[in-house]
Design an enzyme around this catalytic site. Structure first.
Site, PDB file in Angstrom:
ATOM      1  N   HIS A  13      -8.795 -24.182  25.601  1.00 13.45           N
ATOM      2  CA  HIS A  13      -9.735 -23.598  24.637  1.00 13.45           C
ATOM      3  C   HIS A  13     -10.771 -24.672  24.313  1.00 13.45           C
ATOM      4  O   HIS A  13     -10.397 -25.748  23.822  1.00 13.45           O
ATOM      5  CB  HIS A  13      -9.017 -23.255  23.336  1.00 13.45           C
ATOM      6  CG  HIS A  13      -8.261 -21.973  23.353  1.00 13.45           C
ATOM      7  ND1 HIS A  13      -7.100 -21.811  24.041  1.00 13.45           N
ATOM      8  CD2 HIS A  13      -8.521 -20.783  22.747  1.00 13.45           C
ATOM      9  CE1 HIS A  13      -6.652 -20.577  23.848  1.00 13.45           C
ATOM     10  NE2 HIS A  13      -7.497 -19.919  23.073  1.00 13.45           N
ATOM     11  N   ASP A  17       0.900 -13.473  20.495  1.00 13.59           N
ATOM     12  CA  ASP A  17       1.044 -13.386  19.032  1.00 13.59           C
ATOM     13  C   ASP A  17      -0.213 -12.862  18.338  1.00 13.59           C
ATOM     14  O   ASP A  17      -0.268 -12.812  17.111  1.00 13.59           O
ATOM     15  CB  ASP A  17       1.471 -14.740  18.443  1.00 13.59           C
ATOM     16  CG  ASP A  17       0.617 -15.897  18.920  1.00 13.59           C
ATOM     17  OD1 ASP A  17      -0.044 -15.776  19.966  1.00 13.59           O
ATOM     18  OD2 ASP A  17       0.591 -16.946  18.242  1.00 13.59           O
ATOM     19  N   GLU A  57     -15.646 -23.453  21.497  1.00 15.77           N
ATOM     20  CA  GLU A  57     -15.581 -22.267  20.639  1.00 15.77           C
ATOM     21  C   GLU A  57     -16.015 -22.704  19.241  1.00 15.77           C
ATOM     22  O   GLU A  57     -17.117 -22.433  18.808  1.00 15.77           O
ATOM     23  CB  GLU A  57     -14.150 -21.701  20.649  1.00 15.77           C
ATOM     24  CG  GLU A  57     -13.963 -20.417  19.855  1.00 15.77           C
ATOM     25  CD  GLU A  57     -12.502 -19.981  19.788  1.00 15.77           C
ATOM     26  OE1 GLU A  57     -11.608 -20.785  20.118  1.00 15.77           O
ATOM     27  OE2 GLU A  57     -12.243 -18.833  19.385  1.00 15.77           O
ATOM     28  N   ASP A  96      -8.768 -11.962  24.071  1.00 21.49           N
ATOM     29  CA  ASP A  96      -8.296 -13.003  23.144  1.00 21.49           C
ATOM     30  C   ASP A  96      -7.106 -12.449  22.348  1.00 21.49           C
ATOM     31  O   ASP A  96      -5.988 -12.849  22.583  1.00 21.49           O
ATOM     32  CB  ASP A  96      -9.401 -13.512  22.202  1.00 21.49           C
ATOM     33  CG  ASP A  96      -9.153 -14.951  21.757  1.00 21.49           C
ATOM     34  OD1 ASP A  96      -8.196 -15.577  22.251  1.00 21.49           O
ATOM     35  OD2 ASP A  96      -9.917 -15.464  20.908  1.00 21.49           O
ATOM     36  N   GLY A 135      -5.657 -23.613  19.498  1.00 27.67           N
ATOM     37  CA  GLY A 135      -5.655 -24.034  18.091  1.00 27.67           C
ATOM     38  C   GLY A 135      -6.981 -24.630  17.648  1.00 27.67           C
ATOM     39  O   GLY A 135      -7.973 -24.603  18.371  1.00 27.67           O
ATOM     40  N   HIS A 176      -3.539 -13.570  23.828  1.00 32.01           N
ATOM     41  CA  HIS A 176      -2.449 -14.217  23.094  1.00 32.01           C
ATOM     42  C   HIS A 176      -1.395 -13.188  22.713  1.00 32.01           C
ATOM     43  O   HIS A 176      -1.710 -12.191  22.061  1.00 32.01           O
ATOM     44  CB  HIS A 176      -2.979 -14.875  21.818  1.00 32.01           C
ATOM     45  CG  HIS A 176      -3.883 -16.038  22.076  1.00 32.01           C
ATOM     46  ND1 HIS A 176      -3.431 -17.335  22.116  1.00 32.01           N
ATOM     47  CD2 HIS A 176      -5.215 -16.107  22.334  1.00 32.01           C
ATOM     48  CE1 HIS A 176      -4.444 -18.160  22.367  1.00 32.01           C
ATOM     49  NE2 HIS A 176      -5.544 -17.436  22.505  1.00 32.01           N
TER      50      HIS A 176
HETATM   51 ZN    ZN Z   1      -7.650 -17.849  22.582  1.00 31.29          ZN
END
Ligand code: ZN
Length: 359
Positions: A215, A34, A218, A296, A188, A32
């Site tokens: 995603h 960010d 998780e 990640d 998210g 990611h």
């Molecule tokens: Zn991720």
């Protein structure tokens, strides 16, 4: 002696150092933008823009981010992104961060990087979605120019943001397909935000022949992976950590060679697994699944791809040869066109052949 311990012992003679793993060609398919900033850059931008961060010194800010990452909950983990996103609202800052990520990944031995972000989260100061895209593209191009890395963008829809927004992001993906964008994702909070709510966006993606990842598995169980595959037609699964809870689905994923984007440290930080020692990567690999190793979030999980491979090697007992197999599975799982992928895998095999990893 447990099975893991005996595997570790048998591999002792062939232990790889951090530097040796760093020198191997690798890819990062789940990274990611960010979540992968440099701390000094966050502080530099905050000072320039008059943004108040909880700490304005490197050590202090690192501590705040690390504490946020280790709360054992995905929802809490995601709060650290409020801080990183606060300094990612201007084009030149976004471009700088993208360039620096290329440099950091290249230093980590990454030959190919798929970087993901959601342009919708960079509009606090009024940037248009296209301006965000152009800023990231410009930053990545500069990063590629400065290093030898190749990059591709994955645009993320966000589960907790209205499905109509995911459709807009899917339209953006369609427009930028082949112009720097290689795929689409849904990221998210998994709880209370089912993937299938975003089916319309993925229908648009699918009808434009664009690869996608989701995603799943998780924070939520295998039902989330099932939705990702069957409702959204995911080509890869982001994490898939809890896949082992459904044997039938596990076999479906294996039989169809659906790659899992594993991120070991991050899974511990959000509480999906209790510790690195019990991470299912070892089992998935032994069972024959196509697994890949990724960061990640380089900053929020304080890691690198090299570090993640080192964990797989030292904690989960994967041998040099097994790490080599995962490296190849990673390159085989990229969203690059087949001819490019094949050429890249060929170059990686050559490089591994020249190293001391036996095949
Ligand atoms: Zn991720």
């Amino acid at each position: 002696m447990s099975e893991t311990q005996s595997k570790k012992a048998s591999n002792k003679s062939e232990t790889l150092t951090y530097e040796e793993i760093q020198a191997l060609p690798k890819c990062d398919l789940h990274c990611h933008l960010d979540g992968s900033l440099r701390v000094p850059t966050m502080i530099e931008i905050a000072k320039k823009r008059g943004i108040e961060l909880p700490a304005m010194d490197e050590e202090g800010l690192q501590k705040v981010l690390e504490a946020g990452a280790r709360r054992n909950s995905l929802a809490d983990y995601l709060r650290s992104f409020d801080l990183t996103l606060s300094v990612m609202q201007d084009e030149e800052d976004i471009a700088q961060i993208a360039t620096e990520l290329c440099e950091d990944a290249w230093a980590d031995g990454i030959w190919y990087l798929e970087v993901r972000f959601s342009p919708i989260l960079h509009q606090d100061k009024g940037l248009k979605l296209t301006q965000v895209m152009e800023a990231v593209l410009q930053g990545l191009r500069e990063g590629e120019r400065r290093t030898g890395i190749k990059t591709g963008i994955i645009i993320c829809g966000i589960r907790s943001i209205e499905p109509s927004v995911s459709v807009r992001l899917a339209e953006l993906t369609v427009a930028y397909k082949g112009r720097g964008v290689v795929g689409f994702d849904l990221a998210g909070r998994e709880d209370h935000y089912p993937a299938k709510d975003h089916a319309e966006a993925f229908y648009l993606i699918r009808s434009n022949n664009i690869p996608c990842t989701v995603h799943a598995g998780e924070a939520w169980g295998p039902g989330s992976i099932k939705q990702a595959i069957h409702d959204l037609s995911a080509h890869r699964i982001g994490h898939g950590t809890r896949l082992k809870e459904d044997g039938d689905l596990l076999n479906y994923v294996n039989d169809n060679r659906i790659p899992l984007e594993c991120c070991l440290s991050s899974n511990v930080h959000v509480g999906t697994v209790e510790s690195l020692e019990v991470h299912p990567l070892r089992f998935y690999f032994d069972y024959g699944l196509r697994v890949t190793i990724n960061t990640d979030n380089r900053l929020i999980s304080a890691t690198t791809v090299t570090r993640e491979y080192q964990i797989a090697h030292e904690v989960l007992g994967l041998s040099r040869r097994e790490l080599g197999s995962i490296i190849i599975m990673g390159f085989k799982s990229t969203f690059l066109p087949y001819a490019d992928r094949k050429a890249l895998v060929g170059r990686v095999l050559d490089a591994l052949g020249r190293s001391k990893i036996p095949f």
